[in-house]
Design a protein around this motif. Structure first.
Motif, mmCIF file in Angstrom:
data_model
loop_
_atom_site.group_PDB
_atom_site.id
_atom_site.type_symbol
_atom_site.label_atom_id
_atom_site.label_comp_id
_atom_site.label_asym_id
_atom_site.label_seq_id
_atom_site.Cartn_x
_atom_site.Cartn_y
_atom_site.Cartn_z
ATOM 1 N N UNK A 93 13.378 16.600 -30.638
ATOM 2 C CA UNK A 93 12.240 16.697 -29.729
ATOM 3 C C UNK A 93 10.986 16.043 -30.305
ATOM 4 N N UNK A 94 10.042 15.826 -29.415
ATOM 5 C CA UNK A 94 8.674 15.504 -29.794
ATOM 6 C C UNK A 94 7.804 16.607 -29.218
ATOM 7 N N UNK A 95 6.713 16.883 -29.878
ATOM 8 C CA UNK A 95 5.814 17.931 -29.423
ATOM 9 C C UNK A 95 4.470 17.329 -29.039
ATOM 10 N N UNK A 96 3.869 17.925 -28.051
ATOM 11 C CA UNK A 96 2.481 17.606 -27.742
ATOM 12 C C UNK A 96 1.731 18.923 -27.718
ATOM 13 N N UNK A 110 12.500 16.413 -24.915
ATOM 14 C CA UNK A 110 13.683 15.816 -25.532
ATOM 15 C C UNK A 110 13.360 14.391 -25.961
ATOM 16 N N UNK A 111 13.826 14.014 -27.128
ATOM 17 C CA UNK A 111 13.498 12.716 -27.693
ATOM 18 C C UNK A 111 14.024 11.564 -26.840
ATOM 19 N N UNK A 112 15.222 11.676 -26.313
ATOM 20 C CA UNK A 112 15.819 10.582 -25.566
ATOM 21 C C UNK A 112 15.243 10.368 -24.182
ATOM 22 N N UNK A 113 15.323 11.370 -23.333
ATOM 23 C CA UNK A 113 14.924 11.201 -21.924
ATOM 24 C C UNK A 113 13.571 11.831 -21.594
ATOM 25 N N UNK A 114 12.910 12.397 -22.575
ATOM 26 C CA UNK A 114 11.595 13.032 -22.408
ATOM 27 C C UNK A 114 11.618 14.202 -21.415
ATOM 28 N N UNK A 115 12.788 14.815 -21.196
ATOM 29 C CA UNK A 115 12.842 15.984 -20.314
ATOM 30 C C UNK A 115 12.094 17.144 -20.958
ATOM 31 N N UNK A 116 11.495 17.950 -20.125
ATOM 32 C CA UNK A 116 10.647 19.057 -20.554
ATOM 33 C C UNK A 116 11.518 20.222 -21.019
ATOM 34 N N UNK A 117 11.354 20.668 -22.262
ATOM 35 C CA UNK A 117 12.136 21.775 -22.804
ATOM 36 C C UNK A 117 11.370 23.081 -22.864
#
Length: 160
Positions: A93-96, A110-117
């Motif tokens: 993941x990436x965090x904001x 999610x790192x690949x598709x940027x879906x919201x986790x």
């Protein structure tokens, strides 16, 4: 209820736990997680009976700067000792970081598709009358709490 059915239910719940969340905020930028958020957090999912035996279910969430790992475990012990893992998942993941009403939230994507986790924040809640640090995981208007050790406080009511 058969163990396989319980596992399928919990697998579905794990997907829900990391499902999409709509997020509104005033600021957002790439972030690393502070040390007090990183590490293992435990959420009590609930319990279920199987052949006259009560099983308790716990989700362990491991937060790092680069990922979220989830491990769903069960035990026959009411004190949640001797947990046995049976479902695991990993998400890079990436965090904001987002601030709203003077509260800091961390949004995971999610790192690949940027879906919201989901989004989470550090807070404190009362457990047996004592304020205890907790990870508040906000999803679809519901907040579930995870703690630094496995406890039956603040059940996610996913099995009951």
């Amino acid at each position: 209820m058969s163990r396989k059915l319980i596992q399928e239910i919990i697998a579905g719940l794990a997907v829900v736990a990391f499902g999409a969340v709509a997020s509104q905020s005033t600021t957002a930028h790439a972030a690393t997680l502070p040390d007090n958020l990183q590490g293992n957090w435990y959420g009590y999912l609930g319990n279920a009976r199987h052949h006259h035996t009560k099983y308790y279910y716990v989700e362990q969430i491991a937060l790092t700067d680069s990922g979220i790992d989830s491990d769903i475990s069960s035990t026959k012990n009411a004190d949640l000792s001797d947990l046995t893992s049976f479902i695991t998942s990993e998400a890079k993941v990436t965090f904001s970081v987002k601030t709203k009403h003077n509260q800091t939230f961390y949004q995971a994507r999610a790192l690949g598709d940027q879906s919201n986790l989901g989004k989470f924040r550090l807070t404190s809640v009362k457990v047996k009358g004592v304020k205890t640090p907790a990870l508040a995981w906000d999803q679809d208007g519901d907040t579930n709490y995870a703690f630094s050790k496995a406890t039956k406080a603040r059940s996610w009511d996913m099995m009951d």
